[in-house]
Design an enzyme around this catalytic site. Structure first.
Site, PDB file in Angstrom:
ATOM      1  CG  HIS A 159      -1.622  -1.238   1.127  1.00  0.00           C
ATOM      2  ND1 HIS A 159      -2.743  -1.058   0.806  1.00  0.00           N
ATOM      3  CD2 HIS A 159      -1.913  -2.495   1.915  1.00  0.00           C
ATOM      4  CE1 HIS A 159      -3.458  -1.998   0.656  1.00  0.00           C
ATOM      5  NE2 HIS A 159      -2.905  -3.093   1.448  1.00  0.00           N
ATOM      6  CG  HIS A 183      -7.822   7.838  13.440  1.00  0.00           C
ATOM      7  ND1 HIS A 183      -8.433   6.509  12.478  1.00  0.00           N
ATOM      8  CD2 HIS A 183      -7.168   8.845  12.546  1.00  0.00           C
ATOM      9  CE1 HIS A 183      -8.605   7.058  11.133  1.00  0.00           C
ATOM     10  NE2 HIS A 183      -7.699   8.093  11.635  1.00  0.00           N
ATOM     11  NE  ARG A 261     -11.048  15.067   3.570  1.00  0.00           N
ATOM     12  CZ  ARG A 261     -10.352  13.912   4.205  1.00  0.00           C
ATOM     13  NH1 ARG A 261      -9.808  14.763   5.542  1.00  0.00           N
ATOM     14  NH2 ARG A 261     -10.345  13.054   4.604  1.00  0.00           N
ATOM     15  CB  CYS A 311     -14.549  18.108  -0.096  1.00  0.00           C
ATOM     16  SG  CYS A 311     -13.970  16.409   1.138  1.00  0.00           S
ATOM     17  CE1 TYR A 447     -12.692  11.940  -0.906  1.00  0.00           C
ATOM     18  CE2 TYR A 447     -10.833  10.511  -1.035  1.00  0.00           C
ATOM     19  CZ  TYR A 447     -11.904  12.228   0.068  1.00  0.00           C
ATOM     20  OH  TYR A 447     -10.778  12.338   0.698  1.00  0.00           O
TER      21      TYR A 447
END
Length: 731
Positions: A159, A183, A261, A311, A447
């Site tokens: 990743h 988190h 963002r 966004c 997204y």
């Protein structure tokens, strides 16, 4: 996918394999199919299992009580965490989105635990000294959390963001959680438990059952200073939007107020060395070419494009309030901003790098431009968008006539006008032309949008990644009554079209503070109804993706019962704000001036009746029924019941040149991610009797700004912060 492979002596092999399988199954693992490497839960492309010849053997770093003889192994494959639950905080999201576990022919053996250790004896123990050896330089990096140990080897390789994760390798992720505090959530802990490979040895634990606390350097220490007017949703990483009163005050959003963002911290690039910042372009055949920003500036013609970036979570708070709980940052209407971008066309750079940029080439339809930023964020767009002569995709180094601010990609970013802003990657340092879209969770799992019925665990492969944005609009300012004198854009006697006519309003300065209806000098009784000619002025923005021009904005002052059209501000005709580009990539500002319907103003908040109230016309009662919850639901449930408040709901909806328009309800487009919240924007306003000194009439709302409202911008900010905290973290 990774495997947990245990080499043990023949006598113990069967028994320990069963225990290990039972434990992993208990924590959500499943046995690996003999011929499959598909990662079903995450539905990302899985890497092939290592063959015996290709397995990497880590150094013999851990304590062993006795030598062991390698024998045949039992493979158990653990379930991969649903990455979509974890992304959005950068590092910590990455720290959690890894595959379990240890894969080696010579795994470390559990040390002997003290008798006081009452944790499950079938799970291995590891000394912290051994964990430390699995740092960023180890072929098998580990991390710890509380009293447990986790292997992140395969995640780092598979990743983007692996280099970031390695900051914590060999140590605890808890200090990072203390920074990325969003988190610290129960569902994150549940996911993390699936990837444990053992306990920290009791000898390394303190009286509280945890190892000694560690400290790390705050990776956000060098982030830029932000404008205090921004409404902050998360501090680390910073996610913030401008307040409504600043959002569309001007056509081009000032750089310091452009919404922010971030998924991680802001990379540091010295201004003096910006021209040396390098971009690597890799073609499908593997050939790569490197360009410094200085070379981009000198070698290619520069172009300007006027484009709004938005966004996918813009107005998510609307969907949460009107449809259901959503996972993600609870953006208001401000996760959108408009700017003039300057840079070089990506198509020119690709042609120079050796790519056939003929728009008609058949291969282009199956290729993607993958963008990677210096902080490890990655996303992609279909190559035809890049190669289109009217696509206007830029490698930008200037914003509103100045070098890119650090928060917005300095020294280089992609700008993909008309598409979701998640594809306009900041701090751009690599572009790969590939036969597949980016493999990052931001492309494959985050997204996207799904049907209202698909729940929190949709089939991520079923939905395409969000690219072009749908049409949306929002109300950003409202002024009522005498406060229309304070409307900033009505200077010089300029009226706004309303119902086919123009009204000129005296905007002479008044002494009252914006946010409050002026109080009369002497006490006045509370009226039974609002005036029949109460003026109201609204402003806002409209935007449609794909370069589609806004052609109409409809406004309702009575919850949708009647409609009128707003005036579209022709900013592009203003010499001070010229528009650039081949299509309408920017937002459209709109303005409206009208008269409110008459509303009752009960002096008692307890008055009710089982039949219609004679002095209140039915039409007025209907307005009241439309307003209490701002969503068209009946107030009190009965036509004949007099509500405690009589309000009205202001609505705006837009239409573009393709006759696309906004859906009426968020319930019909609900998705748990809260993406593409584009339903009609509603703002409820309510008249009330001023019970304080002076009496008279006041108006209130908690959803916008302007004059005539009891709630001001700071109260709106507090409400948004509370909504964000109660809805959890995310994108």
């Amino acid at each position: 996918m990774s495997r947990l492979v245990c080499r043990i002596n023949p006598v113990m092999a069967t028994q320990l394999a069963r225990i290990a399988a039972d434990k992993l199954m208990k924590h959500g693992a499943r046995r690996a199919p003999a011929s499959s490497t598909i990662c079903h839960p995450c539905r990302l492309r899985a890497r092939p299992l290592h063959t015996s010849a290709s397995r990497r053997t880590p150094p013999n770093t851990t304590s062993r009580s006795a030598p062991q003889t390698p024998t045949s192994s039992t493979a158990i494959t653990a379930r991969v965490a649903p990455i979509g639950w974890l992304v959005g905080g950068g590092l910590v999201a990455s720290l959690l989105a890894f595959s379990q576990t240890h894969d080696t022919d010579n795994p470390p053996e559990a040390s002997v635990s003290p008798s006081a250790d009452d944790r499950d004896p079938s799970i291995p123990r590891f000394r912290l000294s051994d964990v430390r050896k699995h740092d960023a330089n180890s072929p098998e990096p580990w991390v710890t959390f509380e009293d447990k140990v986790y292997n992140i080897t395969d995640w780092v390789e598979a990743h983007p963001g692996g280099d970031v994760i390695l900051r914590a390798a060999g140590w605890s992720i808890e200090p990072y959680w203390n920074i990325f505090s969003i988190h610290k959530a129960p569902h994150i802990r549940e996911i993390l438990e699936q990837y444990m490979i053992g306990f920290i040895d009791a000898a390394d634990l303190g009286p509280d059952g945890r190892p000694a606390a560690e400290s790390i350097e705050d990776p956000f220490v060098d982030d830029p200073v932000r404008d205090p007017r921004l409404i902050t949703h998360t501090v680390k990483p910073r996610n913030a939007e401008p307040p409504n009163e600043e959002l569309d005050r001007t056509f081009y959003t000032p750089n310091e107020l452009f919404y922010i963002r971030h998924h991680m911290w802001v990379p540091v690039v010295e201004e003096a060395k910006a021209d040396e910042f390098a971009l690597t372009v890799e073609l499908p055949d593997g050939e790569a070419k490197r360009y410094t920003i200085g070379e981009l500036r000198s070698k290619f013609p520069t172009h300007k494009v006027t484009a709004a970036l938005q966004c996918s979570g813009n107005r998510r708070n609307d969907m949460t309030r009107h449809a259901g709980k959503t996972n993600g940052l609870q953006w208001g209407v401000g996760a959108i901003s408009n700017a003039e971008w300057e840079g070089v066309r990506l198509s020119d750079v690709l042609a120079d790098a050796g790519l056939d940029t003929t728009p008609a080439q058949p291969e282009a339809n199956s290729l993607h431009a993958q963008f990677t930023g210096a902080e490890a964020y990655s996303a992609s767009v279909p190559l035809p968008k890049v190669l289109s002569p009217t696509g206007d995709v830029l490698l930008a180094f200037n914003m509103n006539g100045e070098p890119l601010p650090r928060d917005h990609g300095f020294p280089l970013r992609a700008v993909v006008p008309g598409n979701v802003a998640a594809r306009s990657v900041k701090w751009l340092n690599k572009i790969v032309i590939s036969d597949e879209e980016a493999t990052s969770q931001w492309q494959r799992r985050d997204y996207k949008s799904f049907g209202p019925n698909e729940g929190p665990n949709p089939d991520w492969d079923k939905a395409p990644s969000i690219q072009e944005m749908p049409i949306t609009s929002a109300i950003t300012g409202v002024w009522v009554g005498d406060c229309v004198r304070k409307v900033p854009w009505m200077g010089g006697g300029n009226g706004v079209k309303s119902g086919g006519s123009k009204r000129t309003i005296d905007i002479a300065a008044t002494p009252q503070k914006v946010g409050f209806t002026p109080k009369p000098e002497t006490a006045a009784p509370c009226p039974e109804t609002t005036p029949d000619n109460e003026p109201i002025v609204l402003q806002g923005y409209a935007y449609s993706g794909g370069g589609r021009k806004i052609t109409r904005v409809d406004v309702s002052l009575d919850g949708g019962a009647t409609w009128d059209q707003a005036e579209l501000v022709d900013d592009c005709s203003n010499p001070a704000t010229p528009c650039y580009g081949n299509k309408s990539w920017g937002w459209t500002r709109w303005r409206y001036n009208g008269t409110l319907p008459v509303l009752s103003l009960p002096t008692s908040t307890t008055t009710t009746t089982s039949s219609p109230t004679p002095q209140i016309p039915t039409a007025i009662q209907k307005v009241g029924q439309d307003c209490e919850d701002g969503f068209g639901q009946s107030v009190g449930g009965l036509m004949g019941q007099l509500p405690k408040k009589q309000c009205t709901t202001l609505i705006v909806k837009a239409t573009d040149e393709s006759y696309n328009t906004q859906p009426e309800s968020h319930k019909g487009i609900y998705n748990v991610r809260g993406n593409l919240a584009t339903a009609w924007h509603r703002v409820r306003i309510c008249p009330e009797c001023n019970k304080g000194k002076g009496g008279g009439l006041v108006w209130n709302t908690g959803e916008t700004y302007g004059c005539g409202f009891r709630k001001e911008a700071e109260e709106v900010r507090e409400g948004m912060r509370a909504a964000s905290a109660s809805s959890g973290s995310g994108k």
